[in-house]
Enzyme design. Structure first.
Site, short mmCIF file in Angstrom:
data_model
loop_
_atom_site.label_atom_id
_atom_site.label_comp_id
_atom_site.label_asym_id
_atom_site.label_seq_id
_atom_site.Cartn_x
_atom_site.Cartn_y
_atom_site.Cartn_z
N CYS A 96 0.81 -1.23 0.00
CA CYS A 96 0.00 0.00 0.00
C CYS A 96 0.84 1.27 0.00
O CYS A 96 0.30 2.35 -0.24
CB CYS A 96 -0.94 0.00 1.19
SG CYS A 96 -1.92 -1.49 1.27
N HIS A 236 -3.88 6.69 2.77
CA HIS A 236 -4.20 5.39 2.18
C HIS A 236 -5.57 4.96 2.71
O HIS A 236 -5.84 5.08 3.91
CB HIS A 236 -3.12 4.38 2.57
CG HIS A 236 -3.47 2.97 2.24
ND1 HIS A 236 -3.94 2.61 0.99
CD2 HIS A 236 -3.45 1.84 2.98
CE1 HIS A 236 -4.18 1.31 0.99
NE2 HIS A 236 -3.90 0.82 2.19
N ASN A 266 -9.95 -1.01 -0.17
CA ASN A 266 -8.50 -0.83 -0.13
C ASN A 266 -7.91 -1.30 -1.46
O ASN A 266 -7.94 -2.49 -1.76
CB ASN A 266 -7.94 -1.63 1.05
CG ASN A 266 -6.44 -1.55 1.18
OD1 ASN A 266 -5.74 -1.08 0.29
ND2 ASN A 266 -5.92 -2.04 2.31
#
Ligand code: ACO
Length: 309
Positions: A96, A236, A266
């Site tokens: 990520c 994020h 996500n």
């Protein structure tokens, strides 16, 4: 893919997913779409809005953990599909934080004068590594891509500071145990989900909150500004509760935090560039604004970047 769709395949509920994560739906790419296909769409849009030509790009960095092939890199495939004749292309494998690490690499190369125009893309087809029988993970992720072009300037805009850290000691909290060279999938292998993402969500959550908060504070300090000066935080998009904790720690109200997790889930390395693009399109970013980006992912790895638009 909505939360209601997931209710049909694992024991979960829209209420659980919304209240624990903030996610309402996420996008899944079709079976015949590779990560480079997603990336190419984002890269084309980024180059178009930069006003540059394909020939002007001299470095392409792709953040991804789901490349088309084990060899070569996704970046080389994207380069070929995009036709970037003057670029070198390589991947960054940092889950990520892929886009933040990519920005840092881009800014450093531009500062040294080695490259002038750098295309950074975060792209993931996380559906290819998700275990659709594990409710702890499968409801969280989505596919997507986002990209940005960085170029040198002397007007005070650009990446002012970055902070990157990792700690491999925590690798087993979020990983794909099998299928690499440490544990190959060979004849006689029994598929039990270990070739897909396995996560200890509660432990990842605790470390994510601490390290994302610390690295956000650090990058603001290194840029020489106060947190009240931040125009927008683009975190994020992993969990709305992690995002709220960062805003609280920085004493920044949630109206200065960009959130789109409800729509995409996500998307790993793609999450920040998708959010950056949507924030810009929605008029939430103006010239001169200080933008804080902060991410956390499997490694474990975390990082932040402070940018003046
Ligand atoms: N639906 C219903 N119940 C569920 C689901 C689900 N989809 N998933 C888990 N549960 C259950 C668990 O089994 C557990 O039940 P139990 O108490 O009977 O054992 C209960 O819900 C609570 O589980 P927790 O893990 O404690 O729930 P938590 O509040 O921590 O939320 C979550 C889980 C959303 C995964 C959270 O821990 C989280 O967001 N962690 C961080 C994930 C992250 O940020 N990853 C970042 C990087 S991702 C990358 O790099 C690709």
């Amino acid at each position: 893919m909505t939360n209601a769709d997931f209710e049909k395949i694992v024991e979960t509920s829209d209420e659980w997913i919304r209240t624990r994560t903030g996610i309402k739906e996420r996008r899944f790419a079709e079976d015949d779409v590779a990560v480079s296909d997603l990336a190419v769409e984002a890269c084309k849009n980024a180059i178009k809005s930069s006003g540059l030509k394909n020939e002007d790009i001299d470095l392409l960095v792709c953040g991804t953990v789901t490349p088309d092939y084990r060899l070569p890199s996704a970046a080389c495939i994207i380069q070929e599909k995009m036709d970037l004749p003057n670029a070198v292309a390589f991947d960054i494998v940092s889950a990520c934080t892929g886009f933040i690490n990519g920005l840092s690499v881009a800014a450093s190369f531009i500062e040294t004068g080695q490259y002038k125009n750098v295309l950074v893309v975060g792209a993931e087809k996380l559906t290819s590594i998700m275990n659709f029988t594990d409710r702890n993970t499968c409801v969280l992720f989505g596919d997507g891509a986002g990209a940005a072009v960085l170029t040198g300037s002397d007007d005070g805009s650009g990446i002012l500071s970055t902070f990157l850290r990792s700690n491999g000691k925590y690798r087993e909290l979020l990983w794909i145990p099998d299928g690499g060279t440490a544990k190959p999938i060979d004849e006689g292998y029994t598929f039990d989900g270990s070739d897909k993402v396995v996560m200890n969500g509660a432990d990842v959550f605790k470390i994510a909150v601490k390290q994302m908060c610390d690295s956000a504070v650090r990058v603001v300090k290194d840029a020489g500004i106060d947190s009240e000066q931040i125009g927008l935080i683009i975190p994020h998009q992993a969990n709305i509760r992690i995002i709220e904790a960062i805003a609280k720690r920085l004493k920044v109200s949630m109206d200065k935090v960009f959130v789109n997790i409800e729509k995409y889930g996500n998307t790993s390395a793609a999450s920040i560039p998708i959010a950056l693009d949507e924030a810009y399109e929605q008029g939430r970013i103006k010239d001169g604004d200080y933008i804080l980006m902060v991410a956390f992912g499997g490694g474990l790895i975390w990082g932040s970047a402070l940018m003046r638009w």
